[in-house]
Design an enzyme around this catalytic site. Structure first.
Site, PDB file in Angstrom:
ATOM      1  N   ASP A   1      -4.977   1.618 -26.899  1.00 52.23           N
ATOM      2  CA  ASP A   1      -4.697   0.722 -28.017  1.00 52.23           C
ATOM      3  C   ASP A   1      -5.840  -0.291 -28.137  1.00 52.23           C
ATOM      4  O   ASP A   1      -6.657  -0.438 -27.224  1.00 52.23           O
ATOM      5  CB  ASP A   1      -3.357   0.035 -27.740  1.00 52.23           C
ATOM      6  CG  ASP A   1      -2.994  -1.013 -28.760  1.00 52.23           C
ATOM      7  OD1 ASP A   1      -3.187  -0.769 -29.965  1.00 52.23           O
ATOM      8  OD2 ASP A   1      -2.514  -2.088 -28.356  1.00 52.23           O
TER       9      ASP A   1
ATOM     10  N   ASP B   1      -5.706  -3.925 -30.309  1.00 54.31           N
ATOM     11  CA  ASP B   1      -5.237  -5.321 -30.268  1.00 54.31           C
ATOM     12  C   ASP B   1      -4.263  -5.535 -29.113  1.00 54.31           C
ATOM     13  O   ASP B   1      -3.279  -4.804 -28.964  1.00 54.31           O
ATOM     14  CB  ASP B   1      -4.542  -5.673 -31.590  1.00 54.31           C
ATOM     15  CG  ASP B   1      -5.510  -5.741 -32.756  1.00 54.31           C
ATOM     16  OD1 ASP B   1      -6.130  -6.798 -32.943  1.00 54.31           O
ATOM     17  OD2 ASP B   1      -5.652  -4.717 -33.460  1.00 54.31           O
TER      18      ASP B   1
ATOM     19  N   ASP C   1      -0.002  -2.478 -25.347  1.00 52.39           N
ATOM     20  CA  ASP C   1       0.716  -3.726 -25.061  1.00 52.39           C
ATOM     21  C   ASP C   1       1.954  -3.928 -25.904  1.00 52.39           C
ATOM     22  O   ASP C   1       2.723  -4.867 -25.651  1.00 52.39           O
ATOM     23  CB  ASP C   1      -0.217  -4.919 -25.313  1.00 52.39           C
ATOM     24  CG  ASP C   1      -0.435  -5.165 -26.799  1.00 52.39           C
ATOM     25  OD1 ASP C   1      -0.198  -6.293 -27.256  1.00 52.39           O
ATOM     26  OD2 ASP C   1      -0.830  -4.216 -27.510  1.00 52.39           O
TER      27      ASP C   1
END
Length: 247
Positions: free
Chosen positions: A27, A29, A202
């Site tokens: 991922d 961000d 996240d």
């Protein structure tokens, strides 16, 4: 649902590579760069592009960036990428050589966009239009989070869309636009096929990717403090991710 503090740290990447070919799906961000008040306010290390390409070479090409951002947006922050990548929550996929994998994503119906824009304007929120969907951002107005999510759910129901809720954002996408589908698509082609997939992320939007990794006998790594249903391991923050990846 496991909390991050109850999950162990992953084995070292060098140790994993010593056991056989590994594919990393990462991922952006909150994983490679810190979360910012607005999507455009992120801070990206100037040499991150170079470091990611070095990691790609170390993995013999088995690295893919999987982001909720559009790929044009992602590359505006990272520069030109010769790395496998999936943007728009996995709906828009490209091989490292720049050739498209699968179909191009479709945007939201005009009526759905109008409803989301109107709600954002009325409540002082940010509406972000994307090639694959649209997002209501409420980081600056946390008191509006419940109303924003409820409105997004209603719009999704009326227009046959899917709601993807992340950190201070409610995003609508076409059905099937998720990071797990992206991982599955990449695992069906070289150089990813036959390897052990590891998905690192996240946010709740990364759960699909982690679940898909498990289906291919791999695992997920949760970043930060969000509880995770699918992760096997945990890394504390962006700095810990960079350290684990040896970026």
């Amino acid at each position: 649902m496991a909390s991050p503090t109850s999950l162990p740290s992953p084995p070292g990447l060098a140790d994993l590579l010593g056991q056989g070919p590994v594919s990393l799906f990462v991922d952006f961000d909150g994983t490679l760069v810190g979360i910012a008040p607005t999507p455009d306010a992120i801070t990206v290390p100037t040499d991150l592009n170079l470091r990611l390409h070095s990691l790609r070479d170390r993995l013999a090409g088995r690295l893919a960036l999987v982001s909720g951002r559009s790929l044009d947006d992602l590359q505006s922050h990272l520069g030109t990428l010769e790395i496998a990548r999936a943007g728009s929550h996995g709906a828009s996929r490209f091989r490292a050589d720049g050739s498209r994998l699968g179909q191009a994503p479709r945007g939201l119906p005009d009526d759905a966009v109008a409803e989301l824009r109107s709600f954002a304007e009325t409540h002082g929120l940010l509406y972000e239009q994307k090639s694959h969907g649209g997002a209501l951002h409420f980081r600056s107005r946390p008191e509006s989070s419940e109303a924003a999510i409820d409105h997004a759910k209603a719009v999704a129901l009326r227009h046959g869309l899917e709601l993807t809720s992340g950190k201070s954002v409610a995003e609508l996408v076409r059905p099937g636009a998720n990071k797990g589908a992206a991982l599955e698509a990449f695992m069906g082609i070289e150089p990813f096929s036959g390897s052990t997939p590891v998905f690192i992320g996240d946010d709740v939007t990364d759960e699909h990717g982690m679940a898909a990794a498990i289906e291919f006998s791999g695992f997920g790594i949760a970043v930060g403090e969000r509880p995770s249903k699918a992760a096997r391991y945990h890394l504390e923050d962006v700095a810990a991710v960079h350290n684990w990846l040896d970026l």
